[in-house]
Design an enzyme around this catalytic site. Structure first.
Site, PDB file in Angstrom:
ATOM      1  CE  LYS A   1      -2.934  -2.552   2.878  1.00  0.00           C
ATOM      2  NZ  LYS A   1      -4.169  -2.766   4.030  1.00  0.00           N
TER       3      LYS A   1
ATOM      4  CG  ASP B   1      -7.983  -5.818   7.442  1.00  0.00           C
ATOM      5  OD1 ASP B   1      -7.522  -6.812   7.511  1.00  0.00           O
ATOM      6  OD2 ASP B   1      -8.123  -5.088   6.636  1.00  0.00           O
TER       7      ASP B   1
END
Length: 451
Positions: free
Chosen positions: A158, A194
């Site tokens: 990312k 997550d």
């Protein structure tokens, strides 16, 4: 009818995006084999589906009490939360902080110092600056956990490239930054990703929640496994279960999904920053779904089957057909192409006919249905492996949240794939990874206090 408007040749070409039940069941079988490889000590190193141990052995039971901090780091912003748990009471406040690009590509020390400074400022703003609080740390990058509070970064993704962090314990990095400041007292009780946060968040409300799923920019799942099946874990006596982070985005990296991949999948993979990696994720997630549609539309346009053979600069530009367009186009009612028309105008395709619009929607439907069916195959494989009478699946992520039909497609398909006698339901996570991190910290504190 819209179906009649779709060029027969386009419908024929799109059949490669449709998986038969036989193919879906074969995918389930291959995933089940890969899950077992990931869990087994002898095959783990070579397994594509890693099944990482999370060291979380207890889910929330509703008896968690007190104030807890959470830190949610997974992209160009991060979130700090404070959660106050009481009896049937849940109060949460949070703030989003930006990470400047200079810090994303700088040193690990600068990154953790920035996070620690924001944590301290947040504690001041919420009048807990002088309190000692437990913190759960959601860290959504590839991580190998060695304990509940020890996680080794495998690689940055990312857009991050902070030096001195890969191969190191990120919890220690944050602890060191807090210690350098010396002005706040924070006990980091757990590190998680997550997916795990989503499961924990939903389990606080629903004790049947045993699977956590992300279908957003990326895709991953975690689930509750029996300790006896976890070779890599030296368990605490008396505990029978353990949360496993599958990292199933990598399913297919060894060719296991090649029999259902298309030329569009191969092109998406070849032009990605990680060719040959995260193959299943590239067939499912929001980072790639729009691009799969765009590649199909480009092929049909160049073949003269769409838009009278006249495309546009944006249509022919990688990444310009956003995944949100897929959700918008499929939100139109049958026979209505309002959203589709708006999207095509945005792309410089205002000359599209109603027949073109029907074909574009058909392509979107084929790509999103295939994604939903792949996710369903994975969830059904997990449900069948767990063999519990009732399972709730906690789900978060932009694709599941915003696509108008994803939930229904999943519900219908999973029902046909799980064993008779098992019931399931899908639960949208509210604020999963942040709240889940605080709940992991709360469960750890509950255990210490013997509740």
């Amino acid at each position: 009818m819209a179906k009649d408007l779709v060029n027969f040749k386009i419908r024929e070409e799109c059949e490669v995006l449709q998986m038969s039940d036989k193919q879906i069941k074969e995918i389930m079988s291959r995933l089940h084999t890969d899950l077992k490889k990931g869990l087994c000590k002898d095959t783990h190193d070579k397994a594509t589906v890693k099944c990482w141990i999370t060291y979380i052995q207890d889910l929330p039971n509703g008896k968690e009490r007190g104030k807890f901090l959470a830190l949610d780091l997974g992209g160009t912003n991060f979130r700090v939360l404070i959660i106050n748990l009481g009896e049937n009471h849940f109060d949460m406040q949070s703030k989003i902080y930006a990470i400047p690009s200079s810090i994303m590509t700088g040193t690990g020390i600068a990154l953790f110092d920035h996070i620690a400074e924001c944590l301290a400022n947040f504690m001041k703003e919420h009048n807990v600056y002088n309190e000692r609080l437990a913190l759960g740390f959601t860290f959504s990058f590839p991580l190998r956990q060695l304990g509940l509070t020890k996680g080794i970064l495998q690689r940055w993704t990312k857009g991050f490239s902070c030096s001195g962090v890969v191969g190191e314990d990120v919890v220690q990095g944050l602890k060191d930054a807090i210690a350098r400041r010396g002005d706040v007292q924070i006990d980091i009780c757990a590190i998680l990703n997550d997916t795990t946060g989503t499961l924990m968040s939903c389990a606080w409300k629903n004790h049947n929640c045993k699977i956590g799923l992300i279908v957003g920019t990326g895709s991953n799942a975690c689930y509750v496994e029996k300790i006896e099946n976890c070779d890599l874990f030296d368990g605490v006596p008396g505990k029978k279960e353990l949360l496993i982070n599958t990292e199933w985005g990598a399913f297919g990296d060894d060719g296991a999904l090649d029999f259902v991949r298309t030329e569009f999948d191969r092109e998406v993979d070849n032009s990605s920053i990680n060719p040959g990696k995260q193959i299943q994720e590239k067939m499912i997630s929001g980072m790639y779904m729009g691009e799969l549609v765009r590649l199909a539309l480009v092929k049909f346009t160049k073949a003269g089957l769409l838009f009278g053979g006249q495309g546009s600069d944006l249509l022919f530009t990688k990444g310009c057909f956003y995944t949100k367009y897929v959700s918008e186009i499929e939100s139109d009612k049958p026979g209505d192409f309002t959203s589709c028309m708006e999207v095509l105008e945005e792309l410089g395709l205002s000359h599209a006919t109603e027949s073109d619009m029907a074909a574009v929607r058909h392509v979107c439907e084929c790509v999103s249905r295939r994604a939903a069916h792949l996710v369903s195959a994975g969830i059904a494989a997990l449900i069948n492996k767990m063999d519990e009478p009732r399972v709730t699946v906690g789900i978060d992520g932009s694709v599941y949240r915003f696509h108008p039909h994803f939930h229904t497609l999943m519900t219908e398909k999973i029902a046909t794939l799980i064993r008779p006698g098992i019931t399931f339901d899908l639960m949208l996570s509210e604020d999963g990874s942040g709240r889940g991190a605080a709940l992991v910290a709360a469960v750890a504190c509950r255990q210490q206090e013997g509740r």
